[in-house]
Design a protein around this motif. Structure first.
Motif, mmCIF file in Angstrom:
data_model
loop_
_atom_site.group_PDB
_atom_site.id
_atom_site.type_symbol
_atom_site.label_atom_id
_atom_site.label_comp_id
_atom_site.label_asym_id
_atom_site.label_seq_id
_atom_site.Cartn_x
_atom_site.Cartn_y
_atom_site.Cartn_z
ATOM 1 N N GLY A 19 -19.730 12.219 -36.463
ATOM 2 C CA GLY A 19 -19.317 10.828 -36.585
ATOM 3 C C GLY A 19 -19.202 10.135 -35.242
ATOM 4 N N ILE A 20 -18.635 10.832 -34.270
ATOM 5 C CA ILE A 20 -18.475 10.263 -32.931
ATOM 6 C C ILE A 20 -19.834 10.039 -32.272
ATOM 7 N N TYR A 21 -20.735 10.981 -32.443
ATOM 8 C CA TYR A 21 -22.079 10.835 -31.886
ATOM 9 C C TYR A 21 -22.781 9.608 -32.471
ATOM 10 N N VAL A 22 -22.672 9.428 -33.781
ATOM 11 C CA VAL A 22 -23.358 8.312 -34.439
ATOM 12 C C VAL A 22 -22.840 6.974 -33.919
ATOM 13 N N VAL A 23 -21.526 6.853 -33.769
ATOM 14 C CA VAL A 23 -20.955 5.615 -33.232
ATOM 15 C C VAL A 23 -21.487 5.352 -31.825
ATOM 16 N N ALA A 24 -21.498 6.371 -30.996
ATOM 17 C CA ALA A 24 -21.989 6.216 -29.623
ATOM 18 C C ALA A 24 -23.456 5.813 -29.596
ATOM 19 N N GLN A 25 -24.246 6.432 -30.446
ATOM 20 C CA GLN A 25 -25.684 6.148 -30.472
ATOM 21 C C GLN A 25 -25.969 4.720 -30.930
ATOM 22 N N ILE A 26 -25.300 4.282 -31.980
ATOM 23 C CA ILE A 26 -25.522 2.919 -32.479
ATOM 24 C C ILE A 26 -25.062 1.891 -31.444
ATOM 25 N N LEU A 27 -23.927 2.145 -30.821
ATOM 26 C CA LEU A 27 -23.419 1.226 -29.805
ATOM 27 C C LEU A 27 -24.374 1.157 -28.615
ATOM 28 N N GLY A 28 -24.846 2.311 -28.154
ATOM 29 C CA GLY A 28 -25.784 2.336 -27.033
ATOM 30 C C GLY A 28 -27.065 1.602 -27.344
#
Length: 233
Positions: free
Chosen positions: A80-89
């Motif tokens: 979940g944390i990875y997905v948030v970071a990826q979408i934000l980036g």
């Protein structure tokens, strides 16, 4: 590594992927052609694999994280944390690209967004593939991408070459599918471009470029473990 370090590594890595790959498509695509756009995506994965791979694994893609999670190599919380970071980036990179487009007095147009059928009506060298065809292309190519990723990062694989194998695989995937769907295999990349696209089909068709890669990646996580046997980290 702390999860905050992984978060920012994934944010920076996905930012670089969208900036490098989509930026090439937007600003140089008509000059360099599909082949070099494909290479740009592959090269960004290679450089970030060696730049941040030791921090977060350089997933740069919610579908990659999904496949890794399904294969048992990461926790649901980290996923979940990875997905948030990826979408934000990805969105930050798309924002920068949109800003640059405005500074050169151009229009965003399709803005490297993904699509199928009428999304590319009249666009040079694109085929108007059906919705079912587009879903199949994105799901199958993401499946194959994850098989390469899971295999090349397996503890039993030769060390030091994963980044090259993954980057070359992504290049190949783009060579196959740019003329069909503009190549997603990455929901974060698709979300970021659809937000800023002026193509009226971009947002309505976005669901496919989220669902198909995730389906293909999840299936790869199951199949790889079944074929390879005991999973290795």
């Amino acid at each position: 590594m702390k999860i905050t370090q992984k978060f920012f590594a994934e944010l920076i890595g996905t930012f670089t992927l969208v900036l490098g790959g989509c930026g090439t498509a937007i600003f140089a695509g008509s000059a360099v052609g599909f082949g070099f756009v494909a290479l740009a995506f592959g090269l960004t994965v290679v450089v970030m694999a060696y730049g941040i791979g030791h921090i977060s694994g350089a997933h740069l893609n919610p579908a990659v994280s999904c496949g890794v999670w399904v294969s048992g190599r990461m926790s649901g919380k980290d996923f979940g944390i990875y997905v948030v970071a990826q979408i934000l980036g990805a969105i930050l990179a798309a924002s920068l690209l949109a800003f640059i487009v405005a500074q050169i007095g151009d229009t965003r147009g399709t803005f490297a967004a993904n699509g199928y059928g009428e999304a590319f009506a009249g666009a040079a060298n694109y085929h108007q593939i059906s919705m079912i065809g587009a879903f199949a292309v994105e799901a199958v190519l993401t499946f194959l991408f994850l098989i390469v990723i899971l295999g090349s990062t397996d503890g039993r694989a030769p060390s030091g070459f994963a980044g090259i194998a993954i980057g070359l695989c992504l290049t190949l995937i783009h060579l196959i599918s740019i003329p069909l769907t503009n190549t997603s295999v990455n929901p974060a990349r698709s979300i970021s471009q659809a937000i800023f696209s002026e193509n009226p089909n971009a947002l309505p068709q976005l669901w496919l470029f989220i669902a198909a890669p995730l389906v293909g990646a999840a299936l790869a996580g199951v199949v790889y473990n079944a074929v390879a046997g005991k999973k290795q980290k």
